[in-house]
Design an enzyme around this catalytic site. Structure first.
Site, short mmCIF file in Angstrom:
data_model
loop_
_atom_site.label_atom_id
_atom_site.label_comp_id
_atom_site.label_asym_id
_atom_site.label_seq_id
_atom_site.Cartn_x
_atom_site.Cartn_y
_atom_site.Cartn_z
N SER A 59 0.88 -1.12 -0.07
CA SER A 59 0.01 0.02 0.02
C SER A 59 0.87 1.31 -0.03
O SER A 59 2.09 1.03 0.25
CB SER A 59 -0.90 0.06 1.18
OG SER A 59 -1.66 1.33 1.58
N TYR A 76 -2.13 -1.59 10.38
CA TYR A 76 -2.13 -1.57 8.91
C TYR A 76 -0.62 -1.06 8.44
O TYR A 76 -0.04 -1.59 7.62
CB TYR A 76 -3.15 -0.76 8.46
CG TYR A 76 -3.37 -0.94 7.15
CD1 TYR A 76 -4.29 -1.89 6.30
CD2 TYR A 76 -3.28 0.09 6.01
CE1 TYR A 76 -4.53 -2.11 5.17
CE2 TYR A 76 -3.13 -0.01 4.73
CZ TYR A 76 -4.05 -1.13 4.06
OH TYR A 76 -4.35 -1.35 2.81
#
Ligand code: NAD
Length: 261
Positions: free
Chosen positions: A143, A156
């Site tokens: 990401s 995350y």
């Protein structure tokens, strides 16, 4: 059909980015092992759709990526039912948003287990077969949050930074085995994972979905456009091609300019 004869295992491919990548690899002729959660009838129709649209074989594993034994069984299933996997896409991922002081321990463990440890266990199980065949492609879906941080996303961001580190280690270990290992770092993609964040903000901030969507995009991305699962699928196909044979250990951004700032 550059991937005819190859078998691709894509984790978390019953939805969103994983499904887009599975379909793009199938369009190039790869046989597919789908994985992820969802309604069994809908998953069966996704599987049948891949078989009928692209003329490839497709199977499904319901393995929970937070359980190492289920991951090992999924990789064995790929070998038994399809041969392979030659291509492993570690895509399954979840999000949880809260300040560190309020972050529930079980959500930290869950995000790390699925977004980081799951990729380690899948690579561990799949690498011996790739080495034996002298060819492999491992693509880890990280990401923009693998490269930069946002508040309230401790688990995350930690998992995605870790996934890029894991990608680099594997690239070094496999450098002369015919196996490349890369990480794709998307910006915002409009999938159920992001829709939930939009809906939560609409409820919290009392603004319209359109306003919140524009705010979400412009807070992080110079280009206020979503990246699509289809574009990420095309990037995955490129990483599996001969042209990308020496591309390894790289975090590759497709993020509307997010990390250029
Ligand atoms: P999504 O919610 O649409 O899909 C997630 C998939 O993972 C689903 O198929 C789900 O069933 C599966 N999954 C979840 N937990 C699982 C588990 N324990 N075991 C097996 N499968 C499981 O999400 P998405 O947006 O398509 O995200 C896919 C990946 O892309 C994630 O790793 C995410 O972090 C990453 N990503 C997404 C965005 C974005 O903006 N959507 C941006 C950058 C990176």
């Amino acid at each position: 059909m550059s991937l005819k004869g190859k078998v691709a295992l894509v984790t978390g491919s019953t939805s969103g980015i994983g499904l887009g990548i599975a379909r793009a690899l199938a369009a190039e002729g790869a046989d597919i092992l789908l994985n992820g959660f969802g309604d069994p009838a809908q998953i069966e129709s996704l599987r049948e759709g891949i078989v009928s649209s692209f003329g490839v074989r497709a199977a499904y594993s319901g393995a929970d990526i937070s359980h190492p034994a289920e991951i090992a069984a999924m990789v064995r299933q790929a070998a038994d039912e399809l041969g392979g996997p030659d291509i492993l896409v570690n895509n399954a991922g979840v999000q949880f948003v809260a300040d560190i002081a309020d972050f529930p321990d079980e959500q930290w463990d869950r995000v790390i287990a699925i977004n980081l440890s799951g990729a380690f266990h899948a690579m561990k199980a799949a690498i011996p077969g790739m080495k034996a065949r002298g060819w492999g492609r491992i693509i880890n879906i990280a990401s923009a949050h693998g490269l930069v941080a946002s508040a309230q996303k401790s688990a995350y961001v930690s998992a995605k930074h870790g996934l890029i580190g894991l990608t680099k280690v594997a690239a070094l270990e496999l450098a002369n085995d015919g196996i490349t290992v890369n990480a794709i770092c998307p910006g915002w993609v409009l999938t159920p994972l992001v829709q939930k964040q939009l809906d939560d903000r609409v409820a919290r901030e009392g603004r319209s979905l359109e306003e919140i969507t524009q705010a979400l995009l412009s807070e992080k991305q110079p280009m206020t456009k979503f990246t699509t699962p289809e574009s990420l699928g095309a990037l995955a196909v490129f990483l599996c091609s001969d042209a990308a044979a020496t591309m390894t250990g790289a975090p590759i951004s497709m993020d509307s300019g997010w990390v250029a700032q």
